[in-house]
Enzyme design. Sequence first.
Site, PDB file in Angstrom:
ATOM      1  N   ASP A  47      42.070 106.534  80.352  1.00  9.92           N
ATOM      2  CA  ASP A  47      40.898 106.726  79.502  1.00  9.92           C
ATOM      3  C   ASP A  47      39.917 105.570  79.689  1.00  9.92           C
ATOM      4  O   ASP A  47      38.694 105.771  79.751  1.00  9.92           O
ATOM      5  CB  ASP A  47      41.347 106.831  78.049  1.00  9.92           C
ATOM      6  CG  ASP A  47      40.182 106.952  77.087  1.00  9.92           C
ATOM      7  OD1 ASP A  47      39.410 107.920  77.205  1.00  9.92           O
ATOM      8  OD2 ASP A  47      40.045 106.078  76.210  1.00  9.92           O
TER       9      ASP A  47
ATOM     10  N   GLU B   7      43.768 112.111  82.422  1.00 11.06           N
ATOM     11  CA  GLU B   7      43.606 110.665  82.244  1.00 11.06           C
ATOM     12  C   GLU B   7      44.774 109.902  82.851  1.00 11.06           C
ATOM     13  O   GLU B   7      44.593 108.821  83.441  1.00 11.06           O
ATOM     14  CB  GLU B   7      43.466 110.341  80.760  1.00 11.06           C
ATOM     15  CG  GLU B   7      42.159 110.840  80.153  1.00 11.06           C
ATOM     16  CD  GLU B   7      42.098 110.696  78.645  1.00 11.06           C
ATOM     17  OE1 GLU B   7      40.994 110.799  78.092  1.00 11.06           O
ATOM     18  OE2 GLU B   7      43.165 110.502  78.014  1.00 11.06           O
TER      19      GLU B   7
END
Length: 228
Positions: free
Chosen positions: A49, A121
């Site tokens: 992320d 992610e």
Amino acid sequence: MKLSAELTALEARIGHRFSRSELLQRAVTHSSMSSPTRKDNQRLEFLGDRVLGLVMAEALLAHDKAATEGQLAPRFNALVRKETCADVARAISLGDALKLGRSEMMSGGRRKQALLGDAMEAVIAAVYLDAGFDAAKNMILRLWGDRIGRVEADARDPKTALQEWAQARGMPPPVYSEQRRSGPDHAPEFTIAVELQDGQRAAAIAGSKRQAEQAAAKALLAQVESGA
């Protein structure tokens, strides 16, 4: 560690061949399949992320050198949010490679937005750890493609857009309420309703409260903008 056929195919789709194949194995392993000898992808998701955020921030600054922070922020949010990550994951058929426990698999885990977004992610983090920032950046820019160029200048998530619509008409912010929670603890489903002061409302179901709120806001925004 030799990769399965599914993971070898995934390597081809993301354009990166791993020198540390265990990183890719971990990136596609959901917590429902974790064990003392098999790590899940949650820590990789956390790192990925942040890597994605830096790449998108750099890309947006380079794409529009005259944009203000107020213009860049909503574009950034639109590009890094879970929904976009899940869309990219679908485009590379990441769901086909996910390692899921039986109950998660039976409940359609390979298609769930939250699982796909998290795994995307995690894959970003795996590439970053395997080959460094430039490799992860190149993959992200390739997979996100023209999303960066065509993200709307006034991009807003549905909740923000609905709130701004209401405020522009002198209404208080929309009210969200949980109508129902169902499913097992590891795969819950939330039904969330949103209502405006004038009584217009909509509801949606998703695997997290946030996603259900966003979906309900999107439905209500479409309703009020169409005049229905």
